[in-house]
Design a protein around this motif. Structure first.
Motif, mmCIF file in Angstrom:
data_model
loop_
_atom_site.group_PDB
_atom_site.id
_atom_site.type_symbol
_atom_site.label_atom_id
_atom_site.label_comp_id
_atom_site.label_asym_id
_atom_site.label_seq_id
_atom_site.Cartn_x
_atom_site.Cartn_y
_atom_site.Cartn_z
ATOM 1 N N GLY A 12 -12.600 60.307 -49.335
ATOM 2 C CA GLY A 12 -11.207 60.718 -49.236
ATOM 3 C C GLY A 12 -10.324 59.714 -48.518
ATOM 4 N N GLY A 13 -10.691 58.428 -48.565
ATOM 5 C CA GLY A 13 -9.889 57.413 -47.909
ATOM 6 C C GLY A 13 -10.089 57.328 -46.405
ATOM 7 N N LYS A 14 -11.062 58.046 -45.878
ATOM 8 C CA LYS A 14 -11.334 58.032 -44.440
ATOM 9 C C LYS A 14 -12.821 57.751 -44.219
ATOM 10 C CE LYS A 14 -7.808 61.486 -43.449
ATOM 11 N NZ LYS A 14 -7.361 61.717 -44.812
ATOM 12 N N GLN A 15 -13.165 57.352 -43.003
ATOM 13 C CA GLN A 15 -14.554 57.117 -42.649
ATOM 14 C C GLN A 15 -14.968 58.101 -41.561
ATOM 15 O OE1 GLN A 15 -15.006 52.999 -41.564
ATOM 16 N NE2 GLN A 15 -14.633 52.299 -43.652
ATOM 17 N N TYR A 16 -16.197 58.605 -41.655
ATOM 18 C CA TYR A 16 -16.709 59.600 -40.719
ATOM 19 C C TYR A 16 -18.073 59.162 -40.197
ATOM 20 C CZ TYR A 16 -13.251 62.564 -43.062
ATOM 21 O OH TYR A 16 -12.092 63.074 -43.591
ATOM 22 N N LYS A 17 -18.295 59.339 -38.897
ATOM 23 C CA LYS A 17 -19.602 59.096 -38.297
ATOM 24 C C LYS A 17 -20.352 60.426 -38.310
ATOM 25 C CE LYS A 17 -21.831 57.689 -34.015
ATOM 26 N NZ LYS A 17 -21.638 57.258 -32.629
ATOM 27 N N VAL A 18 -21.494 60.483 -39.003
ATOM 28 C CA VAL A 18 -22.216 61.738 -39.176
ATOM 29 C C VAL A 18 -23.675 61.592 -38.758
ATOM 30 C CG1 VAL A 18 -20.726 62.517 -41.055
ATOM 31 C CG2 VAL A 18 -22.777 61.235 -41.599
ATOM 32 N N SER A 19 -24.234 62.695 -38.286
ATOM 33 C CA SER A 19 -25.653 62.819 -37.988
ATOM 34 C C SER A 19 -26.162 64.053 -38.712
ATOM 35 C CB SER A 19 -25.878 62.975 -36.485
ATOM 36 O OG SER A 19 -25.400 61.855 -35.792
ATOM 37 N N GLU A 20 -27.462 64.187 -38.813
ATOM 38 C CA GLU A 20 -28.032 65.359 -39.472
ATOM 39 C C GLU A 20 -27.692 66.607 -38.665
ATOM 40 O OE1 GLU A 20 -32.158 64.877 -40.350
ATOM 41 O OE2 GLU A 20 -31.815 63.077 -41.554
ATOM 42 N N GLY A 21 -27.216 67.651 -39.366
ATOM 43 C CA GLY A 21 -26.847 68.899 -38.717
ATOM 44 C C GLY A 21 -25.372 69.007 -38.370
ATOM 45 N N ASP A 22 -24.622 67.926 -38.505
ATOM 46 C CA ASP A 22 -23.186 67.959 -38.201
ATOM 47 C C ASP A 22 -22.431 68.784 -39.240
ATOM 48 O OD1 ASP A 22 -23.599 66.347 -36.058
ATOM 49 O OD2 ASP A 22 -22.588 64.572 -36.878
ATOM 50 N N VAL A 23 -21.375 69.451 -38.788
ATOM 51 C CA VAL A 23 -20.472 70.180 -39.673
ATOM 52 C C VAL A 23 -19.096 69.546 -39.506
ATOM 53 C CG1 VAL A 23 -19.423 72.403 -40.198
ATOM 54 C CG2 VAL A 23 -21.800 72.299 -39.462
ATOM 55 N N LEU A 24 -18.489 69.083 -40.615
ATOM 56 C CA LEU A 24 -17.198 68.436 -40.510
ATOM 57 C C LEU A 24 -16.308 68.792 -41.679
ATOM 58 C CD1 LEU A 24 -17.172 64.846 -41.706
ATOM 59 C CD2 LEU A 24 -19.366 65.914 -41.414
ATOM 60 N N LYS A 25 -14.999 68.600 -41.475
ATOM 61 C CA LYS A 25 -14.006 68.870 -42.510
ATOM 62 C C LYS A 25 -13.580 67.547 -43.122
ATOM 63 C CE LYS A 25 -12.225 73.009 -40.298
ATOM 64 N NZ LYS A 25 -11.105 73.649 -39.618
ATOM 65 N N VAL A 26 -13.725 67.438 -44.442
ATOM 66 C CA VAL A 26 -13.325 66.231 -45.170
ATOM 67 C C VAL A 26 -12.237 66.604 -46.165
ATOM 68 C CG1 VAL A 26 -15.590 65.148 -44.903
ATOM 69 C CG2 VAL A 26 -15.136 66.530 -46.913
ATOM 70 N N GLU A 27 -11.623 65.601 -46.777
ATOM 71 C CA GLU A 27 -10.621 65.852 -47.807
ATOM 72 C C GLU A 27 -11.251 66.682 -48.921
ATOM 73 O OE1 GLU A 27 -7.296 64.911 -47.841
ATOM 74 O OE2 GLU A 27 -7.686 64.309 -45.780
ATOM 75 N N LYS A 28 -10.451 67.479 -49.597
ATOM 76 C CA LYS A 28 -10.932 68.433 -50.590
ATOM 77 C C LYS A 28 -11.825 67.788 -51.646
ATOM 78 C CE LYS A 28 -9.278 72.004 -53.749
ATOM 79 N NZ LYS A 28 -10.511 72.712 -53.671
ATOM 80 N N LEU A 29 -13.004 68.385 -51.830
ATOM 81 C CA LEU A 29 -13.947 67.975 -52.866
ATOM 82 C C LEU A 29 -14.003 69.073 -53.920
ATOM 83 C CD1 LEU A 29 -16.871 66.800 -50.568
ATOM 84 C CD2 LEU A 29 -15.202 65.352 -51.701
ATOM 85 N N ASP A 30 -14.286 68.700 -55.137
ATOM 86 C CA ASP A 30 -14.368 69.665 -56.232
ATOM 87 C C ASP A 30 -15.793 70.226 -56.288
ATOM 88 O OD1 ASP A 30 -13.565 71.190 -58.361
ATOM 89 O OD2 ASP A 30 -13.948 69.623 -59.849
#
Length: 101
Positions: A8-26
């Motif tokens: 979605g034009g952004k970068q996210y640092k993620v680990s296993e088990g993380d819950v995050l909000k990203v730009e809308k996915l279909d």
């Protein structure tokens, strides 16, 4: 272990088990999505560029939603110009299941 993914034009640092909000996915809640654009992976040392060409991150869609309303107000003095507009950004909440590096 963590990974940096781009979506979605952004970068996210993620680990296993993380819950995050990203730009809308279909995708519907409960389905699995795969993020193929992995920028970097860290597991006892940072790997970037060609070292993460085959890496991917698997996540499960938790919910679809919309963020709170943001008011956009435009005003130009001395001309009587006022314009008020509202916007609610759509998002997809995902839970990171596995980092495949």
């Amino acid at each position: 272990m963590y990974a940096i993914i781009a979506t979605g034009g952004k970068q996210y640092k993620v680990s296993e088990g993380d819950v995050l909000k990203v730009e809308k996915l279909d995708a519907q809640p409960g389905t699995t999505v795969t993020f193929d654009q992995v920028v970097a992976v860290s597991d006892n040392g940072l790997k970037v560029a060609g070292d993460v060409a085959n890496a991917s991150v698997t996540a499960t869609v938790v919910e679809q939603g919309r963020l709170p309303k943001v008011i956009v107000y435009k005003y130009k003095r001395k001309s009587g110009y006022h314009k008020k507009n509202g916007h609610r950004q759509a998002y997809t909440q995902v839970k990171i299941d596995k980092i495949n590096a």
